[in-house]
Design an enzyme around this catalytic site. Structure first.
Site, short mmCIF file in Angstrom:
data_model
loop_
_atom_site.label_atom_id
_atom_site.label_comp_id
_atom_site.label_asym_id
_atom_site.label_seq_id
_atom_site.Cartn_x
_atom_site.Cartn_y
_atom_site.Cartn_z
N GLY A 81 2.01 3.16 2.29
CA GLY A 81 2.92 3.27 3.23
C GLY A 81 4.06 2.48 2.89
O GLY A 81 5.36 3.00 3.04
N HIS A 82 4.26 1.42 2.19
CA HIS A 82 5.20 0.60 1.75
C HIS A 82 5.87 1.56 0.75
O HIS A 82 6.90 1.49 0.58
CB HIS A 82 4.81 -0.72 1.04
N HIS A 118 0.77 -1.09 -0.08
CA HIS A 118 -0.23 0.17 -0.07
C HIS A 118 0.85 1.31 0.10
O HIS A 118 2.14 1.26 -0.21
CB HIS A 118 -0.96 0.03 1.24
N SER A 163 -2.35 -0.37 6.19
CA SER A 163 -1.84 -1.66 6.61
C SER A 163 -2.43 -2.74 5.70
O SER A 163 -3.65 -2.55 5.18
CB SER A 163 -2.52 -2.12 8.19
N SER A 164 -1.66 -3.62 5.25
CA SER A 164 -2.24 -4.77 4.53
C SER A 164 -3.42 -5.50 5.06
O SER A 164 -4.05 -5.83 4.19
CB SER A 164 -1.16 -5.81 4.41
#
Ligand code: PAF
Length: 280
Positions: free
Chosen positions: A36-37, A34, A188-189
């Site tokens: 974030g990554h 996502h 988050s995943s």
């Protein structure tokens, strides 16, 4: 983007890049990428010549088999995202490639951080994280390791791992702030597993942590934690913890003379969510 499935091929590539004077940035992930990554990849790209991202769902860090079985997988989309933001290398190993026949399981002396908060609710989790990160670091040998603040305790544990394995002079950790959805929910995943109603409720965790931050000087820590926990429970969450802790080691906070963080872990439906907010 170059895709490696085998550790020795990736290590040879890295060695050559280092000989050519390139710096290596590393973003370890378990996929279902996502924003974030992707922000970690972006930060790595802005500092390093070569950015390596790994996608490996590490079985040894799941203390709950159901959580492992339900972990979202979206490899094709992940590859598209990584290409679109210019990631240089993807490492996509199999379980046998990481845990080879020669792999020897170690015990990492992490101290009290291992059993606090996440460690208490997920026994063995941080040993599993150290096992895989130790192996990944020995394959990728990065100059810089990029980690998300969302997994605050994991960042402290991995810092400790780097000390324990004598990599202090080789690898520098950069912690990248949590990326949030518009309503504040930390990306988050696991969010992919929330249904519509749970998704709407999920933002309450961030709201409660923020409320602790706003009221830090107006009530006792115990009162702030208890009230936040109660409000989450009233909304149907099963709350593992709401804690106000010292950022350095996550021991419980006593006053505001040191940097503090509020952390929470709570489950809605079958999805366990964690989040944290820096307080001062
Ligand atoms: O944060 C994660 O996704 C994982 O714990 C990590 C660091 C990739 C190790 O498997």
């Amino acid at each position: 983007m170059i895709l490696f499935k085998y550790a020795n091929q990736l290590s040879s590539y890295i060695l050559q890049q280092k000989k050519d004077g390139k710096t290596i940035g590393f973003v370890p992930t378990m996929g279902a990428l996502h924003f974030g990554h992707l922000s970690l990849v972006r930060v790595s790209k802005s500092f390093d010549d070569i950015t390596v991202c790994s996608i490996f769902i590490n079985p040894t860090q799941f203390n709950n088999p159901e959580d492992l079985n339900n972990y979202p997988i979206s490899i094709e989309k992940d590859i598209e995202h990584l290409i679109s933001i210019g990631c240089d290398v993807l490492f996509l190993p199999s379980v046998d490639e990481i845990y080879t026949e020669q792999h020897i399981k170690k015990h990492y002396e992490l101290g009290v951080i291992e059993t606090r908060l996440e460690g208490h609710y997920r026994p063995g989790h941080f040993q599993g994280v150290c096992e895989v990160v130790d192996r990944l670091l020995s394959i990728v040998q990065p100059h810089n390791l990029y980690l998300g603040q969302k997994d605050f305790q994991q960042c402290i544990v991995i810092k400790k791992l780097i000390e324990l394995t004598g990599r202090n002079d080789e690898v520098k950790i950069t912690i990248v702030p949590t990326i949030r959805e518009e309503d504040g929910l930390a990306m988050s995943s696991r969010n992919l597993r929330l249904d519509k109603q749970q998704r709407e409720l999920a933002t309450s965790i961030f709201q409660e942590l923020n409320s602790i931050r706003r009221n830090l000087h107006t009530a006792s820590f115990d009162k702030l934690k208890a009230e936040a926990k109660e409000r989450l429970q009233q909304k149907g969450f099963v709350v593992d913890y709401v804690e106000i802790a010292k950022t350095k080691d996550l021991s419980p906070a006593v006053d505001t003379s040191e940097p503090l963080v509020a952390l929470a872990a709570a489950t809605t439906g079958k999805v366990r969510l964690i989040d944290n907010v820096l307080l001062n």
